[in-house]
Design a protein around this motif. Structure first.
Motif, mmCIF file in Angstrom:
data_model
loop_
_atom_site.group_PDB
_atom_site.id
_atom_site.type_symbol
_atom_site.label_atom_id
_atom_site.label_comp_id
_atom_site.label_asym_id
_atom_site.label_seq_id
_atom_site.Cartn_x
_atom_site.Cartn_y
_atom_site.Cartn_z
ATOM 1 N N CYS A 163 42.999 73.554 -69.122
ATOM 2 C CA CYS A 163 44.402 73.674 -69.529
ATOM 3 C C CYS A 163 45.292 72.987 -68.492
ATOM 4 O O CYS A 163 44.979 72.980 -67.295
ATOM 5 N N ARG A 164 46.391 72.448 -68.957
ATOM 6 C CA ARG A 164 47.324 71.798 -68.030
ATOM 7 C C ARG A 164 48.109 72.834 -67.224
ATOM 8 O O ARG A 164 48.389 72.620 -66.045
ATOM 9 N N ARG A 165 48.416 73.945 -67.850
ATOM 10 C CA ARG A 165 49.223 74.973 -67.180
ATOM 11 C C ARG A 165 48.338 76.034 -66.534
ATOM 12 O O ARG A 165 47.371 76.508 -67.143
ATOM 13 N N LYS A 166 48.691 76.418 -65.337
ATOM 14 C CA LYS A 166 47.910 77.408 -64.598
ATOM 15 C C LYS A 166 47.917 78.756 -65.296
ATOM 16 O O LYS A 166 46.895 79.467 -65.333
ATOM 17 N N GLU A 167 49.082 79.129 -65.890
ATOM 18 C CA GLU A 167 49.165 80.426 -66.558
ATOM 19 C C GLU A 167 48.238 80.496 -67.769
ATOM 20 O O GLU A 167 47.728 81.575 -68.109
ATOM 21 N N GLN A 212 42.003 74.252 -64.441
ATOM 22 C CA GLN A 212 43.244 73.513 -64.661
ATOM 23 C C GLN A 212 42.944 72.018 -64.690
ATOM 24 O O GLN A 212 42.211 71.495 -63.855
ATOM 25 N N LEU A 213 43.513 71.333 -65.690
ATOM 26 C CA LEU A 213 43.279 69.892 -65.832
ATOM 27 C C LEU A 213 44.433 69.248 -66.585
ATOM 28 O O LEU A 213 44.729 69.612 -67.721
ATOM 29 N N SER A 268 44.011 65.125 -60.851
ATOM 30 C CA SER A 268 43.662 66.371 -61.528
ATOM 31 C C SER A 268 42.294 66.259 -62.191
ATOM 32 O O SER A 268 41.502 67.206 -62.175
ATOM 33 N N ILE A 269 42.002 65.097 -62.751
ATOM 34 C CA ILE A 269 40.685 64.873 -63.368
ATOM 35 C C ILE A 269 39.584 64.948 -62.314
ATOM 36 O O ILE A 269 38.539 65.572 -62.526
ATOM 37 N N ALA A 270 39.834 64.335 -61.164
ATOM 38 C CA ALA A 270 38.838 64.340 -60.086
ATOM 39 C C ALA A 270 38.582 65.765 -59.594
ATOM 40 O O ALA A 270 37.434 66.152 -59.344
ATOM 41 N N GLN A 271 39.651 66.560 -59.446
ATOM 42 C CA GLN A 271 39.497 67.938 -58.993
ATOM 43 C C GLN A 271 38.750 68.778 -60.024
ATOM 44 O O GLN A 271 37.870 69.578 -59.687
ATOM 45 N N ALA A 272 39.070 68.555 -61.321
ATOM 46 C CA ALA A 272 38.396 69.299 -62.376
ATOM 47 C C ALA A 272 36.903 68.954 -62.413
ATOM 48 O O ALA A 272 36.068 69.823 -62.664
ATOM 49 N N ALA A 294 43.115 67.310 -75.717
ATOM 50 C CA ALA A 294 44.464 67.259 -75.154
ATOM 51 C C ALA A 294 45.245 66.066 -75.688
ATOM 52 O O ALA A 294 44.735 64.950 -75.764
ATOM 53 N N GLY A 295 46.488 66.294 -76.063
ATOM 54 C CA GLY A 295 47.322 65.213 -76.572
ATOM 55 C C GLY A 295 48.748 65.686 -76.791
ATOM 56 O O GLY A 295 49.014 66.893 -76.867
ATOM 57 N N ILE A 296 49.665 64.746 -76.871
ATOM 58 C CA ILE A 296 51.064 65.062 -77.120
ATOM 59 C C ILE A 296 51.583 64.170 -78.242
ATOM 60 O O ILE A 296 51.083 63.075 -78.470
ATOM 61 N N ALA A 297 52.604 64.675 -78.951
ATOM 62 C CA ALA A 297 53.192 63.909 -80.055
ATOM 63 C C ALA A 297 54.677 64.260 -80.158
ATOM 64 O O ALA A 297 55.063 65.153 -80.903
#
Length: 218
Positions: A110-114, A134-135, A142-146, A168-171
């Motif tokens: 997930c992008r958000r920590k919560e 988290q990613l 962030s990808i490298a850490q995940a 994951a995606g946005i529109a």
């Protein structure tokens, strides 16, 4: 998937192929000089329907042939780890919960920590060792850490990654002319370069690509 059903599918595919070729010949004849509108419509319709049927037959044939390969059962699912991006809500979260319910070990990112904390606090989700990290797919760091988090998780539990779902995606709900350069770049970073980065990072971890092969046969 028996020999009998294979023969049936073979005859169906051959029949559909025959329809496609007839449609193509009709279209050629129409193009050669026949200008009547009805002939054009008939030829185009037959060709289109024939090609569509052929595609459906091929898809069905492929699915039937590979049905046993992807069969879900109580013995195989608990040893298969699935990585899913964009699990904060919507399709990603629903997919993570569904696969978890089927017995798969899910790594829901997930992008958000919560959102990560919400999944980890779900006892039903975490009971079979499913987890969440988290990613942000638009952020290479962030990808490298995940990837490090996933590698540590797999090594700790002696598991191997089986599948990657780039969800994951946005529109943005805006007409193109109202979308700023920043919004467009954000879409490209998330919807295009994000999945590419995820695949570059995690495909090498997939089953069969590393020395970490499960002890039991799947």
């Amino acid at each position: 998937y028996t020999t009998k059903s294979t023969n049936i599918m073979h005859h169906i595919v051959r029949a559909v192929q025959s329809v496609v070729w007839k449609g193509i010949e009709s279209l050629k004849n129409a193009m050669a000089g026949v200008r009547q509108q009805s002939r054009w419509i008939q030829a185009a319709a037959v060709t289109t329907v024939g090609i569509a049927c052929l595609c459906l037959m091929k898809v069905y044939q492929y699915q039937q042939y590979n049905r046993k390969e992807f069969e879900i059962n109580a013995n195989s699912a608990p040893r298969r780890v699935v990585l899913i991006t964009g699990c904060s809500c919507g399709i990603g979260k629903a997919t993570a919960l569904r696969l978890n319910a089927l017995g798969f070990i899910v790594i829901a990112t997930c992008r958000r920590k919560e959102s990560v904390e919400e999944l980890l606090s779900d006892k039903a989700f975490a009971k079979n060792r499913s987890t969440s990290f988290q990613l942000d797919v638009s952020d290479p760091d962030s990808i490298a850490q995940a990837k490090q988090d996933v590698q540590s998780f797999l090594a700790e539990h002696e598991l191997t990654l089986w599948s990657i779902i780039n969800n994951a995606g946005i529109a943005p709900i805006l007409p193109f002319e109202f979308q700023t350069q920043q919004i467009l770049r954000q879409q490209l970073d998330t919807n295009l370069y994000g999945p590419i980065g995820v695949c570059h990072a995690f495909v090498p971890l997939l089953y069969g690509r590393t020395a970490a092969v499960p002890k039991s046969t799947i």
